[in-house]
Write a protein that holds these residues in place. Structure first.
Motif, PDB file in Angstrom:
ATOM      1  N   LEU A  16     -35.562  28.581  19.054  1.00  0.00           N
ATOM      2  CA  LEU A  16     -35.276  28.640  17.618  1.00  0.00           C
ATOM      3  C   LEU A  16     -34.383  29.815  17.240  1.00  0.00           C
ATOM      4  CD1 LEU A  16     -38.727  27.668  16.077  1.00  0.00           C
ATOM      5  CD2 LEU A  16     -36.749  26.210  16.529  1.00  0.00           C
ATOM      6  N   ARG A  17     -34.344  30.844  18.087  1.00  0.00           N
ATOM      7  CA  ARG A  17     -33.514  32.005  17.765  1.00  0.00           C
ATOM      8  C   ARG A  17     -32.087  31.864  18.314  1.00  0.00           C
ATOM      9  NH1 ARG A  17     -38.623  34.504  18.331  1.00  0.00           N
ATOM     10  NH2 ARG A  17     -39.205  35.590  16.416  1.00  0.00           N
ATOM     11  N   GLU A  18     -31.913  31.052  19.336  1.00  0.00           N
ATOM     12  CA  GLU A  18     -30.580  30.852  19.916  1.00  0.00           C
ATOM     13  C   GLU A  18     -30.453  29.400  20.371  1.00  0.00           C
ATOM     14  OE1 GLU A  18     -29.563  33.625  22.958  1.00  0.00           O
ATOM     15  OE2 GLU A  18     -29.527  35.354  21.618  1.00  0.00           O
ATOM     16  N   THR A  19     -30.043  28.546  19.454  1.00  0.00           N
ATOM     17  CA  THR A  19     -29.895  27.122  19.743  1.00  0.00           C
ATOM     18  C   THR A  19     -28.418  26.760  19.836  1.00  0.00           C
ATOM     19  OG1 THR A  19     -31.917  26.631  18.496  1.00  0.00           O
ATOM     20  CG2 THR A  19     -30.412  24.797  18.915  1.00  0.00           C
ATOM     21  N   ASP A  20     -28.051  26.009  20.865  1.00  0.00           N
ATOM     22  CA  ASP A  20     -26.711  25.426  20.902  1.00  0.00           C
ATOM     23  C   ASP A  20     -26.763  24.252  19.932  1.00  0.00           C
ATOM     24  OD1 ASP A  20     -24.347  24.055  21.365  1.00  0.00           O
ATOM     25  OD2 ASP A  20     -24.366  24.402  23.524  1.00  0.00           O
ATOM     26  N   LEU A  21     -26.400  24.534  18.692  1.00  0.00           N
ATOM     27  CA  LEU A  21     -26.581  23.543  17.636  1.00  0.00           C
ATOM     28  C   LEU A  21     -25.676  22.328  17.820  1.00  0.00           C
ATOM     29  CD1 LEU A  21     -28.203  22.931  15.150  1.00  0.00           C
ATOM     30  CD2 LEU A  21     -26.548  24.199  13.769  1.00  0.00           C
ATOM     31  N   PHE A  22     -24.487  22.546  18.361  1.00  0.00           N
ATOM     32  CA  PHE A  22     -23.575  21.421  18.607  1.00  0.00           C
ATOM     33  C   PHE A  22     -24.185  20.450  19.626  1.00  0.00           C
ATOM     34  CE2 PHE A  22     -20.646  25.088  17.738  1.00  0.00           C
ATOM     35  CZ  PHE A  22     -20.322  24.719  16.445  1.00  0.00           C
ATOM     36  N   ALA A  23     -24.684  20.988  20.739  1.00  0.00           N
ATOM     37  CA  ALA A  23     -25.285  20.141  21.770  1.00  0.00           C
ATOM     38  C   ALA A  23     -26.553  19.471  21.251  1.00  0.00           C
ATOM     39  CB  ALA A  23     -25.604  20.977  23.011  1.00  0.00           C
ATOM     40  N   PHE A  24     -27.339  20.194  20.448  1.00  0.00           N
ATOM     41  CA  PHE A  24     -28.577  19.647  19.895  1.00  0.00           C
ATOM     42  C   PHE A  24     -28.280  18.404  19.056  1.00  0.00           C
ATOM     43  CE2 PHE A  24     -31.842  19.523  16.533  1.00  0.00           C
ATOM     44  CZ  PHE A  24     -33.001  19.480  17.302  1.00  0.00           C
ATOM     45  N   SER A 139     -23.027  27.238  15.966  1.00  0.00           N
ATOM     46  CA  SER A 139     -22.611  28.054  17.108  1.00  0.00           C
ATOM     47  C   SER A 139     -23.478  27.659  18.300  1.00  0.00           C
ATOM     48  CB  SER A 139     -22.764  29.546  16.815  1.00  0.00           C
ATOM     49  OG  SER A 139     -24.133  29.916  16.831  1.00  0.00           O
ATOM     50  N   LYS A 140     -23.163  28.228  19.462  1.00  0.00           N
ATOM     51  CA  LYS A 140     -23.968  27.948  20.646  1.00  0.00           C
ATOM     52  C   LYS A 140     -25.207  28.842  20.703  1.00  0.00           C
ATOM     53  CE  LYS A 140     -20.257  26.098  23.531  1.00  0.00           C
ATOM     54  NZ  LYS A 140     -19.553  26.172  24.845  1.00  0.00           N
TER      55      LYS A 140
END
Length: 205
Positions: A16-24, A139-140
């Motif tokens: 939750l603190r560092e998610t690769d939001l694009f890949a998610f 962001s990643k």
């Protein structure tokens, strides 16, 4: 700082603190779990000083769902892919009632859809197309924790108060010298309608 509680399938859950939001979003990722209030410093700052000691240990339940949507383009051109993430957060925050000065639990239930873009320029352009969907720059190493905390803060009332106060604080009904403040004067009676007066004149003839 303790780590937020992760869903049972922790191996598939994002950090939750560092998610690769694009890949998610592209993979159609999903996650659900609980966030302890003690892990949300900005929520703690808003929590009433006289809140129950257990307020720090209460949790917000969250769900995250990412998906991609391919939009048709001009003939011969590749389709445009747009990324989205749905975020829900439910729980409660202990606040000071501005009417009786007592503490109470304000229920929180947020349900938002965000379009995920890569740049600030793209965010400005996308936000002009659909005012029902908020736009965020992904962001990643995106902090979903901060995004969910933002949503809780935005859901807090500007003037927190009980629906019905159990008591009325004495400072709200007495003046500075301790004397009871006079009741507010009654509202002026509504002036009769001129049309009603004309109707009355007509009935007299």
């Amino acid at each position: 700082m303790s780590q937020p509680t992760q869903p049972a399938a922790s191996a598939a859950a994002p950090d939750l603190r560092e998610t690769d939001l694009f890949a998610f979003c592209r993979k159609g990722g999903s996650a659900a779990g609980d966030l302890a209030v003690r892990d949300l410093p900005r929520i703690l700052a808003e929590t009433a000083a006289d809140a129950p000691a257990s307020a720090r240990d209460e949790v917000f339940h969250y769900t995250l769902t990412g998906f991609a949507h391919d939009e048709a383009a001009e003939p011969g051109a590749p389709a445009t892919q747009r990324l989205y993430v749905d975020v829900t957060v439910t729980g409660q925050v202990w606040l000071d009632c501005q009417r009786c000065l007592g503490v109470y639990a304000e229920p929180i239930a947020t349900d938002m859809r965000f379009e995920v873009v890569a740049t600030e320029e793209a965010a400005e352009e996308a936000s002009m197309e659909d005012d029902e969907v908020d736009v965020i720059v992904g962001s990643k190493k995106f902090s979903m924790l901060e995004l969910m905390e933002d949503e809780v803060l935005l859901a807090l009332p500007t003037a927190p108060k009980h629906v019905v106060c159990p008591t009325v604080h004495e400072s709200l009904v007495t003046g500075a010298d301790g004397e009871v403040e006079p009741e507010a004067p009654p509202e002026e009676e509504k002036r009769p309608s001129p049309f009603a007066a004309l109707a009355g004149l007509k009935t007299k003839h």
